[in-house]
Write a protein that holds these residues in place. Structure first.
Motif: not given
Length: 329
Positions: A134-135, A157-158, A162-165, A186-191
């Motif tokens: 998940d993370i 990876i997201v 391979k990972a959701l966050y 990049m469109g992948t926020p830091c959770l």
């Protein structure tokens, strides 16, 4: 014996939103840094995980090198998942792993290169017998690799599923800001950010927490008991076989007379609250609403139960907070 999760597992746990995301995390999460490796008793670890889930702890935190031996905590956890969490029960869990510290020999087995992070997660997934976590965290900032490369690996990876966050751990405020900006582009926020944070180690209050609030990033605190110092174990010296006695993650020289005096003062406040020092230390972190979850370890079901008891009193009076601040400020 087979395991059937309690049908009351969500009745008493509180869940906090992780930053500005859609993900909720239990206010207490379980870390498998110690006590779940190949040198430990498998059935004991299994019982801890089962009891944690029955209590509403849905988040289990690992890293590639957790053991010992390195990797064995993930292997054991994978076995537990297969035995006790079949089918759709996986969807009730938030499972995290990390890479950044030394894992295998040679130049590609640590730090923050794209090669290391992606290879490490592939290995972790095989050990845990999972399709995804998940993370996934960059476990530490790499001063010699462009941050764009490290964050680009998390983004890949997201996007590969391979990972959701994506998350980061132990980055300072400035590097956290840079990492969050890169990931956002990049469109992948830091959770989420996983920093070391306790009553005795408050470095995150020097700017990092403000960055997390500004960027809508969650916070999960590790080492909330300062490697066991914030317990009643060291109020009257150093017990035999304790971490400080063995100089494992906590040195005997850390237990100074001044530190013991401070711990005794904190313990008096905890007793007035009808809590142990450890229980008070855990919920003290949660007073800051920017803290999403507190990451605990456990060597037994009894220790886990003791930590869960802290949730019976999570509020502080102003007098209590002022008294604590006077001791540790």
């Amino acid at each position: 014996m087979g395991y059937t999760p309690s049908d009351k597992r969500y009745d008493s746990m509180q869940y906090n939103r992780c930053g500005k995301s859609g993900l909720l995390l239990p206010i207490i999460s379980l870390g498998l840094w110690h006590n779940f490796g190949s040198v430990d008793d498998f059935e004991n670890g299994r019982k801890i995980v089962q009891r944690a889930f029955d209590a509403g702890i849905t988040h289990f935190d690992l890293a590639n090198n957790y053991g010992p031996i390195a990797g064995s905590a993930e292997t054991n956890f994978g076995k537990m998942l297969k035995m006790d969490f079949p089918g759709n029960l996986r969807d009730e869990l938030v499972i995290s792993s990390k890479a950044g510290y030394d894992m295998w020999p040679g130049p590609y087995g640590e730090w923050g290169s794209r090669k290391y992070l992606i290879s490490s997660l592939d290995q972790s997934l095989k050990r845990m017998q999972l399709d995804y976590v998940d993370i996934f965290y960059s476990h530490r900032f790499d001063p010699n690799t462009p941050l764009e490369e490290t964050m680009g690996a998390l983004d890949t990876i997201v996007k590969q599923g391979k990972a959701l966050y994506a998350g980061i751990s132990s980055y300072n405020a400035t590097d956290t800001k840079r990492a969050a900006d890169i990931l956002k582009q990049m469109g992948t926020p830091c959770l989420i950010h996983q920093p070391r944070y306790s009553m005795l180690d408050r470095w995150v209050e020097g700017g990092l927490m403000d960055v997390l609030e500004e960027y809508g990033i969650g916070c999960i605190a590790f080492s909330p008991l300062a490697q066991g110092m914030l317990t009643d174990r060291y109020l009257n010296g150093i017990p035999t076989n304790s971490r400080a006695d063995k100089n494992v993650f906590l040195k005997a020289t850390d237990i100074t007379p001044e530190k013991v005096a401070l711990l005794k003062q904190l313990n008096e406040i905890a007793q007035q609250r009808k809590q142990s020092l450890a229980q008070m230390a855990l919920v003290w972190l949660l007073k800051d609403k920017r803290v999403t979850s507190v990451l605990i370890g456990a060597s037994s079901v009894a220790q886990l139960e003791n930590n869960l008891e802290s949730l019976k009193n999570t509020s502080f009076t102003n007098d209590e907070l002022n008294a604590i601040e006077k001791i540790i400020g």
